[in-house]
Design a protein around this motif. Sequence first.
Motif, PDB file in Angstrom:
ATOM      1  N   ASP A  91       0.881  -1.154  -0.011  1.00 23.25           N
ATOM      2  CA  ASP A  91      -0.003   0.032   0.002  1.00 23.25           C
ATOM      3  C   ASP A  91       0.966   1.429  -0.050  1.00 23.25           C
ATOM      4  OD1 ASP A  91      -2.288  -1.560   0.117  1.00 23.25           O
ATOM      5  OD2 ASP A  91      -2.647  -1.491   2.174  1.00 23.25           O
ATOM      6  N   LEU A  92       2.023   1.165   0.696  1.00 26.66           N
ATOM      7  CA  LEU A  92       2.890   2.311   0.821  1.00 26.66           C
ATOM      8  C   LEU A  92       3.472   2.663  -0.525  1.00 26.66           C
ATOM      9  CD1 LEU A  92       4.218   4.580   2.672  1.00 26.66           C
ATOM     10  CD2 LEU A  92       5.767   2.878   3.233  1.00 26.66           C
ATOM     11  N   ILE A  93       4.012   1.608  -1.267  1.00 25.03           N
ATOM     12  CA  ILE A  93       4.593   1.484  -2.455  1.00 25.03           C
ATOM     13  C   ILE A  93       3.551   2.405  -3.283  1.00 25.03           C
ATOM     14  CG2 ILE A  93       5.567   0.095  -4.621  1.00 25.03           C
ATOM     15  CD1 ILE A  93       6.574  -1.600  -2.409  1.00 25.03           C
ATOM     16  N   LEU A  94       2.236   1.660  -3.458  1.00 24.30           N
ATOM     17  CA  LEU A  94       1.374   2.484  -4.520  1.00 24.30           C
ATOM     18  C   LEU A  94       1.048   3.750  -4.415  1.00 24.30           C
ATOM     19  CD1 LEU A  94      -1.133  -0.705  -4.419  1.00 24.30           C
ATOM     20  CD2 LEU A  94       0.408  -0.136  -6.261  1.00 24.30           C
ATOM     21  N   ASN A  95       1.237   4.205  -2.870  1.00 24.55           N
ATOM     22  CA  ASN A  95       0.675   5.370  -2.508  1.00 24.55           C
ATOM     23  C   ASN A  95       1.918   6.602  -3.151  1.00 24.55           C
ATOM     24  OD1 ASN A  95      -1.641   5.207  -1.265  1.00 24.55           O
ATOM     25  ND2 ASN A  95      -0.820   4.761   0.684  1.00 24.55           N
ATOM     26  N   GLN A  96       3.026   5.940  -2.859  1.00 18.29           N
ATOM     27  CA  GLN A  96       4.199   6.680  -3.304  1.00 18.29           C
ATOM     28  C   GLN A  96       4.457   6.940  -4.920  1.00 18.29           C
ATOM     29  OE1 GLN A  96       6.586   8.566  -1.748  1.00 18.29           O
ATOM     30  NE2 GLN A  96       5.364   7.760   0.394  1.00 18.29           N
ATOM     31  N   LEU A  97       3.950   5.967  -5.595  1.00 18.32           N
ATOM     32  CA  LEU A  97       3.796   5.748  -7.053  1.00 18.32           C
ATOM     33  C   LEU A  97       2.806   6.842  -7.548  1.00 18.32           C
ATOM     34  CD1 LEU A  97       4.232   2.092  -7.942  1.00 18.32           C
ATOM     35  CD2 LEU A  97       5.868   3.733  -8.525  1.00 18.32           C
ATOM     36  N   LYS A  98       1.519   6.709  -6.662  1.00 20.49           N
ATOM     37  CA  LYS A  98       0.556   7.723  -7.003  1.00 20.49           C
ATOM     38  C   LYS A  98       0.987   8.969  -6.569  1.00 20.49           C
ATOM     39  CE  LYS A  98      -4.423   8.666  -6.126  1.00 20.49           C
ATOM     40  NZ  LYS A  98      -5.388   8.249  -4.953  1.00 20.49           N
ATOM     41  N   ASP A  99       1.594   9.495  -5.656  1.00 16.29           N
ATOM     42  CA  ASP A  99       2.005  10.829  -5.288  1.00 16.29           C
ATOM     43  C   ASP A  99       2.896  11.324  -6.455  1.00 16.29           C
ATOM     44  OD1 ASP A  99       0.390  11.005  -3.328  1.00 16.29           O
ATOM     45  OD2 ASP A  99       1.584  10.344  -1.797  1.00 16.29           O
ATOM     46  N   GLY A 100       4.043  10.569  -6.976  1.00 14.41           N
ATOM     47  CA  GLY A 100       5.051  10.647  -7.670  1.00 14.41           C
ATOM     48  C   GLY A 100       4.794  10.721  -9.208  1.00 14.41           C
ATOM     49  N   TRP A 101       3.524  10.235  -9.278  1.00 17.42           N
ATOM     50  CA  TRP A 101       3.041  10.018 -10.927  1.00 17.42           C
ATOM     51  C   TRP A 101       3.453  11.248 -11.964  1.00 17.42           C
ATOM     52  CZ3 TRP A 101       3.045   6.257 -14.207  1.00 17.42           C
ATOM     53  CH2 TRP A 101       2.095   6.180 -15.447  1.00 17.42           C
ATOM     54  N   HIS A 102       2.926  12.216 -11.420  1.00 12.40           N
ATOM     55  CA  HIS A 102       3.005  13.465 -12.367  1.00 12.40           C
ATOM     56  C   HIS A 102       4.600  14.180 -12.480  1.00 12.40           C
ATOM     57  CE1 HIS A 102      -1.465  14.226 -11.508  1.00 12.40           C
ATOM     58  NE2 HIS A 102      -1.379  14.190 -12.669  1.00 12.40           N
ATOM     59  N   ILE A 103       5.151  13.861 -11.221  1.00 18.14           N
ATOM     60  CA  ILE A 103       6.708  14.120 -11.584  1.00 18.14           C
ATOM     61  C   ILE A 103       7.380  13.279 -12.425  1.00 18.14           C
ATOM     62  CG2 ILE A 103       8.700  14.204 -10.099  1.00 18.14           C
ATOM     63  CD1 ILE A 103       7.090  14.888  -7.917  1.00 18.14           C
ATOM     64  N   PHE A 104       7.071  12.006 -12.334  1.00 13.90           N
ATOM     65  CA  PHE A 104       7.571  11.104 -13.393  1.00 13.90           C
ATOM     66  C   PHE A 104       7.200  11.295 -14.789  1.00 13.90           C
ATOM     67  CE2 PHE A 104       6.630   6.964 -15.826  1.00 13.90           C
ATOM     68  CZ  PHE A 104       8.068   6.525 -15.760  1.00 13.90           C
ATOM     69  N   LEU A 105       6.020  11.461 -14.854  1.00 17.12           N
ATOM     70  CA  LEU A 105       5.377  11.806 -16.338  1.00 17.12           C
ATOM     71  C   LEU A 105       6.109  13.201 -16.746  1.00 17.12           C
ATOM     72  CD1 LEU A 105       1.742  11.256 -16.333  1.00 17.12           C
ATOM     73  CD2 LEU A 105       3.268   9.705 -17.391  1.00 17.12           C
ATOM     74  N   SER A 106       6.205  14.142 -15.973  1.00 15.50           N
ATOM     75  CA  SER A 106       6.982  15.520 -16.141  1.00 15.50           C
ATOM     76  C   SER A 106       8.609  15.079 -16.810  1.00 15.50           C
ATOM     77  CB  SER A 106       7.315  16.434 -15.197  1.00 15.50           C
ATOM     78  OG  SER A 106       5.661  16.742 -14.773  1.00 15.50           O
ATOM     79  N   ARG A 107       9.191  14.262 -16.066  1.00 14.98           N
ATOM     80  CA  ARG A 107      10.584  14.022 -16.497  1.00 14.98           C
ATOM     81  C   ARG A 107      10.524  13.240 -17.910  1.00 14.98           C
ATOM     82  NH1 ARG A 107      14.243  12.947 -11.274  1.00 14.98           N
ATOM     83  NH2 ARG A 107      13.798  14.992 -10.020  1.00 14.98           N
ATOM     84  N   ILE A 108       9.798  12.239 -17.869  1.00 14.69           N
ATOM     85  CA  ILE A 108       9.695  11.607 -19.344  1.00 14.69           C
ATOM     86  C   ILE A 108       9.316  12.527 -20.291  1.00 14.69           C
ATOM     87  CG2 ILE A 108       8.301   9.669 -20.498  1.00 14.69           C
ATOM     88  CD1 ILE A 108      10.244   8.636 -18.440  1.00 14.69           C
ATOM     89  N   THR A 109       8.549  13.547 -20.193  1.00 10.47           N
ATOM     90  CA  THR A 109       8.084  14.355 -21.258  1.00 10.47           C
ATOM     91  C   THR A 109       9.246  15.268 -21.603  1.00 10.47           C
ATOM     92  OG1 THR A 109       5.732  14.505 -20.224  1.00 10.47           O
ATOM     93  CG2 THR A 109       6.338  15.979 -21.944  1.00 10.47           C
ATOM     94  N   VAL A 110       9.970  15.709 -20.599  1.00  5.70           N
ATOM     95  CA  VAL A 110      11.267  16.674 -20.877  1.00  5.70           C
ATOM     96  C   VAL A 110      12.145  15.686 -21.652  1.00  5.70           C
ATOM     97  CG1 VAL A 110      13.137  17.799 -19.638  1.00  5.70           C
ATOM     98  CG2 VAL A 110      10.735  18.026 -18.892  1.00  5.70           C
ATOM     99  N   ILE A 111      12.275  14.669 -21.366  1.00  2.00           N
ATOM    100  CA  ILE A 111      13.303  13.816 -21.965  1.00  2.00           C
ATOM    101  C   ILE A 111      12.935  13.323 -23.524  1.00  2.00           C
ATOM    102  CG2 ILE A 111      14.317  11.434 -22.165  1.00  2.00           C
ATOM    103  CD1 ILE A 111      14.297  11.278 -19.041  1.00  2.00           C
ATOM    104  N   LEU A 112      11.902  13.369 -23.770  1.00  2.00           N
ATOM    105  CA  LEU A 112      11.206  13.109 -24.897  1.00  2.00           C
ATOM    106  C   LEU A 112      11.519  14.471 -25.874  1.00  2.00           C
ATOM    107  CD1 LEU A 112       7.895  11.196 -24.347  1.00  2.00           C
ATOM    108  CD2 LEU A 112      10.055  10.186 -25.306  1.00  2.00           C
TER     109      LEU A 112
END
Length: 289
Positions: A91-112
């Motif tokens: 549950d903690l892992i899933l919460n962290q993934l959910k909280d950091g999802w937009h940050i992850f997408l932002s970094r991927i977008t910049v790289i792209l």
Amino acid sequence: ELFFITFLIIFGDLLFPIWFFQGIENMKVITYLQISYKTIFVLLILLFVNNKDDFLLVPLLDSLGSIIIGLFSIFYIKRKYNLKFTFIKKDLILNQLKDGWHIFLSRITVILYTSVNTFVLGLMTNNELVGIYSIAEKIYMAIRGLLNPFVQAIFPYLVRKYKENKLEYLILLKKINIGYAITLIIFSIGTYTFSDYLFYLISGKYDLEGQEVLKIFAISIIFGIGTLYSSLLVVKGESHLLFKITFICMIINLIFIIPLTYKFNIYGIAYLFLAIQFIQSILQLNYNR
């Protein structure tokens, strides 16, 4: 072989507990470890790399050094702070993934949208121009990267100030903004002024196109406020806005990259990069008001 050996650096980054030192606001340990690692790496390069046939030793030594410093860091925090390894609940892992999802997408977008520039330039021009653009871009990234340790160091402090006292947070932020902006301007002027020398230092030759492209990147440094302001959106829990900004910039980049490259060649992509940095900084300032 080169790709595989270089890829090992990722494991070193994975092992290095920068998150821990940020959390306890003790970034000087990271500085000591990184300086030690880089110093030893340079010395080993000077000792063992003697000719072009030894090129694989460079990423190998870098990868091994990164992994060793990562393992040492884990051992250090375990001994000094008496920490124990434990399994993290699902549950903690899933919460962290959910909280950091937009940050992850932002970094991927910049790289792209930054990587696609070099790719399109290679398709529409030639390898020589790709090399020139890549060198100028790497110099730009290296100079902007000088401020990354500062942003990493103040991030946990800003988070704490924002939660404890928003007035003190705003006063502190004003001071940081002034200092950060002045530093960017100095870096920009310095890069623009010494563009010919910097390009020669990296490429080993004086190239007029390379110098001009680097001058465009130098102007882009002024709008490098995004590194700081991206962190501020995360501090305020508005990482979804960060993704929105990077997504808008990616779309604009994709729309104009082909026509500008076709019309203005390497300068088209360089000026597009400058425009994207300007747009990103305006959006960052707008959402961080």
